[in-house]
Design an enzyme around this catalytic site. Structure first.
Site, PDB file in Angstrom:
ATOM      1  N   SER A  80     -38.621  51.669 -20.157  1.00  0.00           N
ATOM      2  CA  SER A  80     -39.663  52.625 -19.768  1.00  0.00           C
ATOM      3  C   SER A  80     -40.519  52.049 -18.649  1.00  0.00           C
ATOM      4  O   SER A  80     -40.849  52.734 -17.670  1.00  0.00           O
ATOM      5  CB  SER A  80     -40.542  52.969 -20.979  1.00  0.00           C
TER       6      SER A  80
ATOM      7  N   ALA B 107     -38.276  57.780 -20.708  1.00  0.00           N
ATOM      8  CA  ALA B 107     -39.375  56.832 -20.844  1.00  0.00           C
ATOM      9  C   ALA B 107     -40.349  57.331 -21.908  1.00  0.00           C
ATOM     10  O   ALA B 107     -40.712  58.502 -21.938  1.00  0.00           O
ATOM     11  CB  ALA B 107     -40.094  56.662 -19.517  1.00  0.00           C
ATOM     12  N   LYS B 108     -40.764  56.408 -22.774  1.00  0.00           N
ATOM     13  CA  LYS B 108     -41.744  56.753 -23.809  1.00  0.00           C
ATOM     14  C   LYS B 108     -43.134  56.489 -23.226  1.00  0.00           C
ATOM     15  O   LYS B 108     -43.723  55.412 -23.411  1.00  0.00           O
ATOM     16  CB  LYS B 108     -41.496  55.938 -25.077  1.00  0.00           C
ATOM     17  N   ALA B 109     -43.619  57.465 -22.480  1.00  0.00           N
ATOM     18  CA  ALA B 109     -44.864  57.328 -21.723  1.00  0.00           C
ATOM     19  C   ALA B 109     -45.994  58.103 -22.386  1.00  0.00           C
ATOM     20  O   ALA B 109     -45.785  59.206 -22.902  1.00  0.00           O
ATOM     21  CB  ALA B 109     -44.662  57.838 -20.296  1.00  0.00           C
TER      22      ALA B 109
ATOM     23  N   TYR C 146     -46.938  62.659 -23.824  1.00  0.00           N
ATOM     24  CA  TYR C 146     -47.390  63.140 -25.123  1.00  0.00           C
ATOM     25  C   TYR C 146     -48.517  64.154 -25.041  1.00  0.00           C
ATOM     26  O   TYR C 146     -48.953  64.692 -26.065  1.00  0.00           O
ATOM     27  CB  TYR C 146     -47.730  61.952 -26.031  1.00  0.00           C
TER      28      TYR C 146
END
Length: 307
Positions: A65, A159-161, A165
């Site tokens: 990420s 990507a866990k951005a 969220y």
């Protein structure tokens, strides 16, 4: 009552510090522009002691990420793994939820993130079943959200951005205000994507279906674990584009995720799924998953890192 261990410690930039001191300035880049990459993983209490589930895979995704967002991490992945272990050990919890986070800190504001330092932290807290303990058996009621997942070539879904969220919050809030526990998002082509913070699986005629990564899906670690367990059972798993209406006629539907673990869905848009309770394949893979994380079956894939 706060779930946080306010007398505990947080790892930040190479040091363990008191929870109360783990603060940032309001002018930090991350506050204004959402420039944070993070992970969510769990440590479980097993007969052999506390173990973190798939630690290396979570930190690999975290570093991927960061690579997508051109963020150079000042620690190696092995050093970050040791930081996670150190933080769990220092807080003395037998089981917990772990949140590693890498973000742009304090120096200068503006869309250009490069002048700002890259800060790293690991915090954790006690967190039970994300959608409730009863949901593991009885399932949850969900809806298809009016909010779509991001389009390709806009925000990178792999990507866990933190910024991604905001979309998840819209999905979750809409579902809660309409009386559901969770929402399911579609992609821009109207195909099934995922929940606000969970991957999605359907069972149809004994075949397990899940949307491909090209459907704006985060490459979930629990998703991968469930697919591996199913294949070991001889159950066929297919990644394919899934139309919305398949949700309503599926035999079983369930969520996966580090927070949600394996949670069955009993209804979607007030349409009962299957028999309106946890289905047989959901129960089977749920049992296998918990046997691994509880240390009750051989850890053949070396998914557990003991503290």
């Amino acid at each position: 009552m706060s779930p946080f261990i306010e007398n505990g410690v947080v790892w930040r930039n190479g040091k363990l510090i008191p929870w109360k001191d783990a603060t940032i300035h309001l002018a930090s880049h991350v506050v204004h522009y959402g420039s944070a990459l993070f992970e969510g993983l769990r440590a479980y209490n097993t007969p052999k002691g506390t173990a973190v589930f798939r630690l290396q895979d979570h930190t690999r995704r975290l570093y991927n990420s960061c690579k997508i967002y051109r963020m150079d991490v000042p620690y190696s992945q092995d050093e970050f793994n040791r930081a996670v272990i150190e933080t769990v050990r220092a807080n003395g919890l037998k089981s917990c939820y772990i949140r590693p986070i890498i973000y742009r800190g304090y120096n200068m504001l503006g869309v250009n993130p490069f002048p700002n330092p890259v800060d790293c932290a690991v915090l954790l807290w006690e967190w039970g079943k994300y959608l409730g303990p009863e949901a593991m058996e009885s399932g949850v009621d969900v809806c298809v959200s009016s909010w779509w997942r991001m389009a390709p070539n806009t925000f990178p879904a792999l990507a866990k951005a933190g910024a991604n969220y905001l979309n998840s919050q819209l999905i979750k809030m809409e579902a809660l205000l309409d009386g559901y526990e969770e929402g399911i998002a579609l992609n821009i082509r109207g195909h099934i994507s995922e929940g606000s913070g969970e991957n999605l699986f359907l069972v149809n005629d004994g075949i397990v279906l899940t949307p491909p990564l090209s459907s704006s899906v985060l490459p979930g670690i629990t998703r991968d674990s469930v697919m591996t367990l199913f294949r070991e059972m001889g159950v066929r798993v297919v990644e394919e584009t899934i139309p919305r209406e398949m949700l309503y006629i599926a035999d079983e539907v369930f969520f996966t995720g580090s927070a949600a673990e394996v949670t069955p869905i009993r209804s979607i848009d007030k349409i009962v799924i299957g028999n309106g309770k946890r289905g047989p394949l959901t129960e089977k893979v749920q049992k296998a998953f918990f046997e691994v994380i509880d240390g009750k079956r051989e850890d053949a894939h070396r998914w557990l890192t003991f503290i």
